[in-house]
Design a protein around this motif. Sequence first.
Motif, mmCIF file in Angstrom:
data_model
loop_
_atom_site.group_PDB
_atom_site.id
_atom_site.type_symbol
_atom_site.label_atom_id
_atom_site.label_comp_id
_atom_site.label_asym_id
_atom_site.label_seq_id
_atom_site.Cartn_x
_atom_site.Cartn_y
_atom_site.Cartn_z
ATOM 1 N N GLY A 1 -39.489 -12.595 13.724
ATOM 2 C CA GLY A 1 -40.156 -13.092 12.535
ATOM 3 C C GLY A 1 -41.652 -12.904 12.637
ATOM 4 N N ARG A 2 -42.298 -12.720 11.496
ATOM 5 C CA ARG A 2 -43.755 -12.635 11.420
ATOM 6 C C ARG A 2 -44.218 -13.570 10.308
ATOM 7 N NH1 ARG A 2 -42.487 -10.554 15.398
ATOM 8 N NH2 ARG A 2 -43.074 -8.522 16.272
ATOM 9 N N SER A 3 -45.354 -14.222 10.535
ATOM 10 C CA SER A 3 -45.793 -15.238 9.583
ATOM 11 C C SER A 3 -47.135 -14.905 8.960
ATOM 12 C CB SER A 3 -45.859 -16.609 10.267
ATOM 13 O OG SER A 3 -45.958 -17.637 9.309
ATOM 14 N N ILE A 4 -47.520 -15.706 7.989
ATOM 15 C CA ILE A 4 -48.830 -15.615 7.357
ATOM 16 C C ILE A 4 -49.697 -16.755 7.889
ATOM 17 C CG2 ILE A 4 -47.940 -14.497 5.288
ATOM 18 C CD1 ILE A 4 -47.958 -17.197 3.877
ATOM 19 N N ALA A 5 -50.991 -16.625 7.748
ATOM 20 C CA ALA A 5 -51.914 -17.640 8.249
ATOM 21 C C ALA A 5 -51.594 -18.996 7.614
ATOM 22 C CB ALA A 5 -53.350 -17.232 7.935
ATOM 23 N N GLY A 6 -51.529 -20.013 8.454
ATOM 24 C CA GLY A 6 -51.283 -21.366 7.973
ATOM 25 C C GLY A 6 -49.834 -21.802 8.028
ATOM 26 N N VAL A 7 -48.936 -20.912 8.465
ATOM 27 C CA VAL A 7 -47.507 -21.250 8.536
ATOM 28 C C VAL A 7 -47.021 -20.972 9.956
ATOM 29 C CG1 VAL A 7 -45.207 -20.846 7.600
ATOM 30 C CG2 VAL A 7 -47.214 -20.647 6.111
ATOM 31 N N ASP A 8 -46.621 -22.023 10.678
ATOM 32 C CA ASP A 8 -46.226 -21.926 12.081
ATOM 33 C C ASP A 8 -44.715 -21.709 12.182
ATOM 34 O OD1 ASP A 8 -45.657 -22.262 14.773
ATOM 35 O OD2 ASP A 8 -46.963 -23.997 15.042
ATOM 36 N N ILE A 9 -44.306 -20.447 12.367
ATOM 37 C CA ILE A 9 -42.871 -20.190 12.479
ATOM 38 C C ILE A 9 -42.352 -20.454 13.889
ATOM 39 C CG2 ILE A 9 -42.787 -18.547 10.564
ATOM 40 C CD1 ILE A 9 -42.701 -16.300 12.629
ATOM 41 N N GLY A 10 -43.255 -20.393 14.901
ATOM 42 C CA GLY A 10 -42.816 -20.666 16.271
ATOM 43 C C GLY A 10 -42.270 -22.077 16.405
ATOM 44 N N LYS A 11 -42.963 -23.024 15.828
ATOM 45 C CA LYS A 11 -42.527 -24.424 15.865
ATOM 46 C C LYS A 11 -41.191 -24.592 15.137
ATOM 47 C CE LYS A 11 -44.054 -29.047 14.416
ATOM 48 N NZ LYS A 11 -45.139 -29.803 13.715
ATOM 49 N N ALA A 12 -41.055 -23.936 13.983
ATOM 50 C CA ALA A 12 -39.817 -24.043 13.208
ATOM 51 C C ALA A 12 -38.645 -23.441 13.976
ATOM 52 C CB ALA A 12 -39.982 -23.337 11.858
ATOM 53 N N VAL A 13 -38.881 -22.329 14.642
ATOM 54 C CA VAL A 13 -37.814 -21.672 15.401
ATOM 55 C C VAL A 13 -37.363 -22.546 16.564
ATOM 56 C CG1 VAL A 13 -37.392 -19.759 17.009
ATOM 57 C CG2 VAL A 13 -38.285 -19.299 14.718
ATOM 58 N N ARG A 14 -38.311 -23.141 17.283
ATOM 59 C CA ARG A 14 -37.927 -24.009 18.407
ATOM 60 C C ARG A 14 -37.107 -25.203 17.934
ATOM 61 N NH1 ARG A 14 -43.152 -23.311 19.557
ATOM 62 N NH2 ARG A 14 -43.649 -25.503 19.221
ATOM 63 N N THR A 35 -33.215 -26.479 18.871
ATOM 64 C CA THR A 35 -32.870 -27.873 19.187
ATOM 65 C C THR A 35 -31.748 -28.383 18.286
ATOM 66 O OG1 THR A 35 -35.144 -28.305 19.895
ATOM 67 C CG2 THR A 35 -33.790 -30.223 19.357
ATOM 68 N N ASP A 36 -31.781 -27.973 17.005
ATOM 69 C CA ASP A 36 -30.789 -28.443 16.039
ATOM 70 C C ASP A 36 -29.474 -27.670 16.121
ATOM 71 O OD1 ASP A 36 -32.728 -30.171 15.231
ATOM 72 O OD2 ASP A 36 -33.194 -29.156 13.346
ATOM 73 N N GLY A 37 -29.394 -26.687 17.012
ATOM 74 C CA GLY A 37 -28.152 -25.946 17.185
ATOM 75 C C GLY A 37 -27.924 -24.834 16.189
ATOM 76 N N ILE A 38 -28.935 -24.494 15.382
ATOM 77 C CA ILE A 38 -28.777 -23.412 14.397
ATOM 78 C C ILE A 38 -28.916 -22.056 15.085
ATOM 79 C CG2 ILE A 38 -29.713 -22.409 12.271
ATOM 80 C CD1 ILE A 38 -30.785 -25.255 11.618
ATOM 81 N N LEU A 39 -29.819 -21.976 16.050
ATOM 82 C CA LEU A 39 -30.056 -20.744 16.794
ATOM 83 C C LEU A 39 -29.535 -20.896 18.221
ATOM 84 C CD1 LEU A 39 -33.773 -19.969 15.778
ATOM 85 C CD2 LEU A 39 -31.689 -18.968 14.801
ATOM 86 N N LEU A 40 -29.082 -19.781 18.794
ATOM 87 C CA LEU A 40 -28.694 -19.778 20.208
ATOM 88 C C LEU A 40 -29.923 -19.779 21.105
ATOM 89 C CD1 LEU A 40 -25.840 -17.102 20.068
ATOM 90 C CD2 LEU A 40 -25.587 -19.589 20.241
ATOM 91 N N LYS A 41 -30.920 -18.971 20.721
ATOM 92 C CA LYS A 41 -32.179 -18.887 21.458
ATOM 93 C C LYS A 41 -33.294 -18.646 20.459
ATOM 94 C CE LYS A 41 -31.585 -15.500 24.390
ATOM 95 N NZ LYS A 41 -31.857 -14.571 25.527
ATOM 96 N N GLY A 42 -34.515 -18.982 20.867
ATOM 97 C CA GLY A 42 -35.649 -18.702 19.996
ATOM 98 C C GLY A 42 -36.930 -19.265 20.559
ATOM 99 N N GLY A 43 -38.024 -18.663 20.172
ATOM 100 C CA GLY A 43 -39.336 -19.132 20.609
ATOM 101 C C GLY A 43 -40.406 -18.161 20.148
ATOM 102 N N GLY A 44 -41.652 -18.470 20.522
ATOM 103 C CA GLY A 44 -42.737 -17.568 20.155
ATOM 104 C C GLY A 44 -44.011 -18.303 19.832
ATOM 105 N N HIS A 45 -44.812 -17.694 18.946
ATOM 106 C CA HIS A 45 -46.115 -18.227 18.552
ATOM 107 C C HIS A 45 -46.047 -18.705 17.103
ATOM 108 C CE1 HIS A 45 -47.513 -15.983 22.045
ATOM 109 N NE2 HIS A 45 -47.066 -14.861 21.503
ATOM 110 N N ALA A 46 -47.192 -19.194 16.616
ATOM 111 C CA ALA A 46 -47.275 -19.574 15.208
ATOM 112 C C ALA A 46 -47.039 -18.374 14.300
ATOM 113 C CB ALA A 46 -48.638 -20.194 14.911
ATOM 114 N N MET A 47 -47.530 -17.199 14.713
ATOM 115 C CA MET A 47 -47.493 -16.024 13.842
ATOM 116 C C MET A 47 -46.319 -15.086 14.125
ATOM 117 S SD MET A 47 -50.056 -16.532 11.880
ATOM 118 C CE MET A 47 -50.407 -14.949 11.103
ATOM 119 N N ALA A 48 -45.652 -15.241 15.261
ATOM 120 C CA ALA A 48 -44.548 -14.332 15.601
ATOM 121 C C ALA A 48 -43.511 -15.079 16.422
ATOM 122 C CB ALA A 48 -45.069 -13.122 16.377
ATOM 123 N N ALA A 49 -42.248 -14.777 16.165
ATOM 124 C CA ALA A 49 -41.175 -15.468 16.883
ATOM 125 C C ALA A 49 -39.972 -14.549 17.030
ATOM 126 C CB ALA A 49 -40.767 -16.747 16.140
ATOM 127 N N GLY A 50 -39.151 -14.851 18.028
ATOM 128 C CA GLY A 50 -37.901 -14.136 18.232
ATOM 129 C C GLY A 50 -36.735 -15.094 18.113
#
Length: 613
Positions: free
Chosen positions: A426-439, A443-458
């Motif tokens: 994933g790639r984000s726009i300024a002001g939107v933290d996708i890394g936090k959402a992915v983590r 935790t909520d069991g939607i993803l098997l794995k995930g992590g990254g930064h505010a602007m980029a995540a896997g």
Amino acid sequence: MTPPATALPVEAPQAFLGVARSLTDKLWRDRLDARGAAQALAIVQRHQLPELLARVLAGRGVDIDAVPDFLDPTIRKLMPDPFTVTGMEAAAKRIADAAVKGEKVAIFGDYDVDGATSAALLTWHLRHCGLDPLIHIPDRIFEGYGPNVEAVRGLAAKGATLLVTVDCGTTSIEPLAEAKRLGMSVVVIDHHQAGTELPEVDALVNPNRLDDLSGLGHLAAVGLVLVTLVAVNRELRQRGFWNAEMPEPDLLGMLHHVALGTVADVAPLIGLNRAFVAKGLIAMRRRDHVGHTALMDVARLNGPPEAWHLGFMLGPRINAGGRIGRADLGVRLLLEGDSVEAARIAAELDRLNSERRVIEQAAEAQAEAEALASIGLEDKLSVIVTASEGWHPGVVGLVASRLKEKFSRPAFAIALEPGGIGTGSGRSIAGVDIGKAVRQAVTDGILLKGGGHAMAAGVTLRKEKLAEFRAYLENALARDVAEARHVNELYIDGAVSARAVTTELAATLNRAGPFGSGNPEAVLALPAHQLVFADEVGQAHLRLRFKSGDGAIVNGIAFRSVGQKLGNALLANRGQQLHVAGSLSVDRYQGAERVQFRVIDVALPDQGPSVIR
């Protein structure tokens, strides 16, 4: 950094050149309000700088007393005591122990440019200490990101007693636990965002862990490796390790690696990062490193490298090995001492990069069609999530980046494998933290794995969870995306005419560089210039010429604009007067230099006279 409060009233800047809505739907703003303009004037008077350069500095929050250090950032002044980073002292002592005892060290890196440069820098240092470290760069498709149990067992079987992970490891709880069970010491050097659960290791150096107060969270992993090696050098110096036969290595001589990894990882060019890149570019211009020189040659880089070359020409070729070829090719190139072999590896990376472009373009077209269908005429989605079974996992990050740019919202592209597992970026726009959402999705069991930064995540997920993941992101990020996209503004640093666009002006503005994330290029406006030529060139670019009222001509280029709003606007207004916004670059061809205007937006002038603010 913001200018100090003064008695000047704070006013909302008016639309620059009266452009309330450009032909790509942007509102043009003067980057400086009244307070900023006063700051720029004070910089001119105190430091005798050109007014436009002073405006650029003031627009980036440079305090009047900090101007000399900003224009010449030095590592000596900006390098902190490494021990301010949590875990650094333990890491330095353990790596120093390995050097003194002649241990077998294993280095586990990421498969991107930051990981490759980090692994190369650490390997170079350990070899200087007389060690012969093992290097493992995981295969993106078969192993995925970060340490895995099988690779850890393989390194232990080869006799490694110390495992050092670079640009990964913060979230690798079980693989690093396995390393400890096998009797290995573990040091993690990473910069990815960390949660509350950390692996149990000998030292975890990560300025983004929750208990770190160093303020170095903006460093790329390769910059953090350099800071770690400063601490290791100091520790070995205190132990009397360095002598005439084993002289202390010159870390500043390896700033090529640090500059390349920092820019390619889109780390913000502020503070210590600016110094790393500024001095690293100087080192690259000397062409005294075999691997970097081969990379510049195969990229057909004319003239001295600039920061954007690292991000758009050199970095993608290193990345191509990890995306669709052998993951360790980048590290091998950066460690190669033979110019013939380096040229061979660089040529292979160049070939893989061309292959990557073809694969990417096919996936991008499919993803764009899917995104358009999902968004619909109502422009209803806050986050784009596209997925397909035919995509190569190595290009999904690039596809997500293109979708983010085109649709101005966070975007994910996911490659679905035959077994029903999807891996994506994933790639984000300024002001939107996708890394936090992915983590949180992990935790909520939607993803098997995930992590990254505010602007980029896997992310890694099961195919049947795709719809739930889409709904989760929409719910979690809709408000932030709405706020971020509320006003599509373009900030302008100043206005000039075609006659003023010279190589000398470009050199003056470049004094505020290197430019990149966190230190944007100066954006200038050409008021009411006639578009006298526009034609397609290369891969969806437009070559342009603009003429000012006094007859002066400036050449322009609009990259990747054909078929986009900007390209359509330019082609529809041939022969017309336009306000033009863009940045300056110097084009070097056959030994000659000429300045060109990189166009990023255009607007129709009002019927009345234009005013240069």
